[in-house]
Write a protein that holds these residues in place. Structure first.
Motif, PDB file in Angstrom:
ATOM      1  N   GLY A 323      -3.511  -4.673 -16.031  1.00  0.00           N
ATOM      2  CA  GLY A 323      -4.578  -4.677 -15.044  1.00  0.00           C
ATOM      3  C   GLY A 323      -5.702  -3.727 -15.363  1.00  0.00           C
ATOM      4  N   GLU A 324      -6.530  -3.519 -14.345  1.00  0.00           N
ATOM      5  CA  GLU A 324      -7.734  -2.725 -14.479  1.00  0.00           C
ATOM      6  C   GLU A 324      -7.767  -1.607 -13.442  1.00  0.00           C
ATOM      7  N   GLN A 325      -8.490  -0.577 -13.762  1.00  0.00           N
ATOM      8  CA  GLN A 325      -8.704   0.540 -12.853  1.00  0.00           C
ATOM      9  C   GLN A 325      -9.266   0.072 -11.511  1.00  0.00           C
ATOM     10  N   SER A 326     -10.070  -0.994 -11.547  1.00  0.00           N
ATOM     11  CA  SER A 326     -10.726  -1.513 -10.347  1.00  0.00           C
ATOM     12  C   SER A 326      -9.754  -2.170  -9.365  1.00  0.00           C
ATOM     13  N   GLY A 327      -8.504  -2.352  -9.763  1.00  0.00           N
ATOM     14  CA  GLY A 327      -7.517  -2.921  -8.855  1.00  0.00           C
ATOM     15  C   GLY A 327      -7.113  -4.353  -9.138  1.00  0.00           C
ATOM     16  N   HIS A 328      -7.647  -4.943 -10.223  1.00  0.00           N
ATOM     17  CA  HIS A 328      -7.150  -6.249 -10.683  1.00  0.00           C
ATOM     18  C   HIS A 328      -5.807  -5.983 -11.364  1.00  0.00           C
ATOM     19  N   ILE A 329      -4.722  -6.295 -10.719  1.00  0.00           N
ATOM     20  CA  ILE A 329      -3.395  -6.072 -11.307  1.00  0.00           C
ATOM     21  C   ILE A 329      -2.695  -7.422 -11.441  1.00  0.00           C
ATOM     22  N   ILE A 330      -2.132  -7.674 -12.631  1.00  0.00           N
ATOM     23  CA  ILE A 330      -1.452  -8.944 -12.882  1.00  0.00           C
ATOM     24  C   ILE A 330       0.045  -8.696 -13.073  1.00  0.00           C
ATOM     25  N   PHE A 331       0.841  -9.336 -12.242  1.00  0.00           N
ATOM     26  CA  PHE A 331       2.295  -9.359 -12.399  1.00  0.00           C
ATOM     27  C   PHE A 331       2.632 -10.762 -12.891  1.00  0.00           C
ATOM     28  N   SER A 332       2.768 -10.911 -14.209  1.00  0.00           N
ATOM     29  CA  SER A 332       2.801 -12.249 -14.798  1.00  0.00           C
ATOM     30  C   SER A 332       4.041 -13.056 -14.419  1.00  0.00           C
ATOM     31  N   LYS A 333       5.072 -12.388 -13.915  1.00  0.00           N
ATOM     32  CA  LYS A 333       6.252 -13.125 -13.459  1.00  0.00           C
ATOM     33  C   LYS A 333       5.914 -13.959 -12.222  1.00  0.00           C
ATOM     34  N   HIS A 334       4.927 -13.484 -11.442  1.00  0.00           N
ATOM     35  CA  HIS A 334       4.612 -14.121 -10.171  1.00  0.00           C
ATOM     36  C   HIS A 334       3.225 -14.758 -10.105  1.00  0.00           C
ATOM     37  N   ALA A 335       2.310 -14.382 -10.992  1.00  0.00           N
ATOM     38  CA  ALA A 335       0.925 -14.848 -10.869  1.00  0.00           C
ATOM     39  C   ALA A 335       0.257 -14.928 -12.231  1.00  0.00           C
ATOM     40  N   ARG A 336      -0.855 -15.656 -12.275  1.00  0.00           N
ATOM     41  CA  ARG A 336      -1.617 -15.816 -13.517  1.00  0.00           C
ATOM     42  C   ARG A 336      -2.949 -15.067 -13.471  1.00  0.00           C
ATOM     43  N   THR A 337      -3.192 -14.406 -12.364  1.00  0.00           N
ATOM     44  CA  THR A 337      -4.459 -13.688 -12.187  1.00  0.00           C
ATOM     45  C   THR A 337      -4.203 -12.473 -11.310  1.00  0.00           C
ATOM     46  N   GLY A 338      -5.196 -11.593 -11.192  1.00  0.00           N
ATOM     47  CA  GLY A 338      -5.061 -10.475 -10.266  1.00  0.00           C
ATOM     48  C   GLY A 338      -4.848 -10.996  -8.860  1.00  0.00           C
ATOM     49  N   ASP A 339      -3.976 -10.341  -8.109  1.00  0.00           N
ATOM     50  CA  ASP A 339      -3.671 -10.772  -6.737  1.00  0.00           C
ATOM     51  C   ASP A 339      -3.473  -9.531  -5.882  1.00  0.00           C
ATOM     52  N   GLY A 340      -4.466  -9.243  -5.024  1.00  0.00           N
ATOM     53  CA  GLY A 340      -4.436  -8.017  -4.228  1.00  0.00           C
ATOM     54  C   GLY A 340      -3.253  -7.928  -3.285  1.00  0.00           C
ATOM     55  N   ILE A 341      -2.948  -9.019  -2.583  1.00  0.00           N
ATOM     56  CA  ILE A 341      -1.849  -8.980  -1.612  1.00  0.00           C
ATOM     57  C   ILE A 341      -0.512  -8.868  -2.332  1.00  0.00           C
ATOM     58  N   LEU A 342      -0.355  -9.602  -3.424  1.00  0.00           N
ATOM     59  CA  LEU A 342       0.858  -9.489  -4.239  1.00  0.00           C
ATOM     60  C   LEU A 342       1.037  -8.060  -4.741  1.00  0.00           C
ATOM     61  N   THR A 343      -0.040  -7.440  -5.195  1.00  0.00           N
ATOM     62  CA  THR A 343       0.026  -6.049  -5.666  1.00  0.00           C
ATOM     63  C   THR A 343       0.527  -5.128  -4.557  1.00  0.00           C
ATOM     64  N   SER A 344       0.050  -5.351  -3.334  1.00  0.00           N
ATOM     65  CA  SER A 344       0.529  -4.565  -2.189  1.00  0.00           C
ATOM     66  C   SER A 344       2.034  -4.705  -2.024  1.00  0.00           C
ATOM     67  N   LEU A 345       2.521  -5.928  -2.143  1.00  0.00           N
ATOM     68  CA  LEU A 345       3.952  -6.182  -1.957  1.00  0.00           C
ATOM     69  C   LEU A 345       4.784  -5.522  -3.058  1.00  0.00           C
ATOM     70  N   MET A 346       4.276  -5.540  -4.293  1.00  0.00           N
ATOM     71  CA  MET A 346       4.988  -4.906  -5.396  1.00  0.00           C
ATOM     72  C   MET A 346       5.037  -3.383  -5.217  1.00  0.00           C
ATOM     73  N   LEU A 347       3.948  -2.799  -4.719  1.00  0.00           N
ATOM     74  CA  LEU A 347       3.942  -1.363  -4.432  1.00  0.00           C
ATOM     75  C   LEU A 347       4.910  -1.031  -3.303  1.00  0.00           C
ATOM     76  N   MET A 348       4.949  -1.887  -2.288  1.00  0.00           N
ATOM     77  CA  MET A 348       5.888  -1.663  -1.174  1.00  0.00           C
ATOM     78  C   MET A 348       7.334  -1.703  -1.672  1.00  0.00           C
ATOM     79  N   GLU A 349       7.619  -2.571  -2.643  1.00  0.00           N
ATOM     80  CA  GLU A 349       8.978  -2.627  -3.199  1.00  0.00           C
ATOM     81  C   GLU A 349       9.360  -1.275  -3.804  1.00  0.00           C
ATOM     82  N   VAL A 350       8.447  -0.680  -4.569  1.00  0.00           N
ATOM     83  CA  VAL A 350       8.736   0.618  -5.190  1.00  0.00           C
ATOM     84  C   VAL A 350       8.940   1.685  -4.120  1.00  0.00           C
TER      85      VAL A 350
END
Length: 447
Positions: A323-350
């Motif tokens: 991903g990027e400093q700007s907040g485009h984060i890609i979790f390739s297991k779940h998505a093909r592009t940056g996904d803000g809400i998905l990123t929130s969920l992955m952070l909540m998991e941690v």
């Protein structure tokens, strides 16, 4: 980069740079291109800008005139279009959005059947058609004319997909969301409420002209104050099309894309789920991220700026996080592009699995001060390759040594040269940024 399509689609001021005629022709070409041997299906999403309706109808008119069917997701996020395209057998998708830009701008992002940004060669063919270089395309007639289909059900399936990814209930968690008066307003709260969070939402009343206005991931101070005022556990801010996420910890401190990648990368590495123990970053990631990664043995790759290049590297090497400093984060297991809400969920998991606050998890990354200045120039390539500018950049890099770095690059979407320096203090950053900016101006390269 093409004449119209930059690193993030065809973008510019609505009806000035990007017009309804452009949108109609994009639709015409895509409907024809994908419909040469079957009835093509194209899915369209849009953000909350006033001009998005205009472009939606123009694209749909072009698509159906060429004989393809247009499926309308209505107001939704960029990652939801990507998800629907790849899971429901569409030929391609279109997102109408200018992301974090002001409301009067808009853009057309074309997404391929795999859910990623369209290949450059197809964009080049669209551009040639727009400019009249390929002749006119045949119009569909009689029963071959396409139709538009209300497809809000696709957006609802995406919401269900997000909910299904959570590993734990968010019960008793007090979570703040800044929806930037954009695409996430209709999705984010539904997801967090369904997972049991006590959800506090701001900037979720779009009126067509307030998207990204003093809110969202580009104005993170608003969420910082909100988290502190409401004494929340964590906050998440999205941009206009919700493909970015910037977080705020329990103390109101910003956790940007670099820190998010570190927190999630370290967690995945501990679980044995970080392929190659490697994250993929861009050249704009902070030096502090790399130093923190070195300490724990987490490797990193660097690409050009743009989540497109991050994703290409991830796919080529099998990496799962980038991903990027700007907040485009890609979790390739779940998505093909940056996904803000998905990123929130992955952070909540941690946060939930490690039973630690976001502040504690992110504190291991000591961000170096960074100064970035944008200089409008007559010609980006000429300015970047000017001998005096190259010499000034080399001198600054030598002076900074291993305690800092300088990066000078061309904007992918504007006639701008970006000059960035990271160093131990703001004063050092300013000094070396200005040493290059002053040369650009002295050489008469500015607009």
């Amino acid at each position: 980069m093409g004449k119209y399509f930059g690193t993030d689609g065809f973008r510019g001021e609505a009806n000035v740079v990007l017009t309804v005629e452009h949108a109609f022709k994009v639709g015409r070409y895509l409907g024809w291109y994908f419909g040469q041997d079957h009835k093509a299906r194209v899915v369209i999403g849009k953000d909350t800008r006033r001009s998005s309706y205009m472009f939606e109808y123009a694209l749909a008119a072009g698509i159906t005139a060429s004989g393809a069917d247009a499926y309308l997701l209505h107001v939704t996020t960029t990652p939801s279009v990507s998800y629907v395209v790849r899971t429901e057998d569409f030929d391609c998708g279109i997102m109408i959005s200018a992301s974090h830009n002001p409301f009067y701008d808009n853009g057309i992002k074309v997404i391929n059947s795999a859910g990623h940004k369209m290949e450059a060669e197809v964009e080049e063919k669209i551009e040639a058609y727009i400019d009249g270089e390929t002749g006119e395309l045949p119009l569909a007639t009689k029963e071959n004319i396409g139709r538009t289909v209300d497809y809000s059900a696709g957006r609802n399936r995406y919401i269900g997909h997000l909910i299904s990814l959570a590993t734990r209930s968010f019960k008793d968690m007090r979570i703040g969301l800044d929806c930037a008066n954009g695409s996430s307003f209709a999705i984010a709260k539904s997801v967090f409420d369904a997972l049991g969070a006590k959800t506090y939402v701001i900037n979720n009343e779009p009126d067509g002209t307030n998207i990204n206005t003093n809110c969202g991931s580009t104005h993170i101070n608003v969420l910082q104050e909100f988290v502190k005022e409401k004494k929340l556990d964590v906050g998440f801010a999205y941009d206009g099309d919700a493909d970015r996420c910037i977080a705020v910890d329990e103390n109101g401190n910003v956790v940007d894309g670099d820190r998010i990648m570190y927190v999630c990368g370290k967690y995945l590495m501990e679980q044995g789920r970080l392929e190659g123990n490697t994250i993929v970053t861009t050249v704009m990631s902070n030096l502090g991220l790399y130093k923190a990664c070195d300490k724990i043995g987490m490797k990193y790759e660097q690409t050009a700026v743009g989540d497109k290049y991050v994703y290409e590297n991830m796919m080529k090497n099998g990496f799962v996080l980038g991903g990027e400093q700007s907040g485009h984060i890609i979790f390739s297991k779940h998505a093909r592009t940056g996904d803000g809400i998905l990123t929130s969920l992955m952070l909540m998991e941690v946060i939930l699995e490690k039973k630690q606050t976001l502040g504690k998890l992110a504190d291991e990354v000591k961000i170096f001060p960074q100064v970035l200045k944008n200089v409008r120039v007559k010609d980006k390539k000429t300015a970047r390759e000017n001998p005096a500018v190259v010499e000034a950049v080399d001198k600054a890099a030598e002076a900074l040594g291993s305690d800092g770095r300088i990066l000078v690059r061309e904007s992918g979407t504007e006639p701008v040269i970006r000059v960035m320096v990271e160093a131990p203090t703001d004063e050092i950053c300013e000094k070396y940024v200005d040493s290059v900016v002053d040369v650009i101006k002295a050489e008469g390269l500015t607009e």
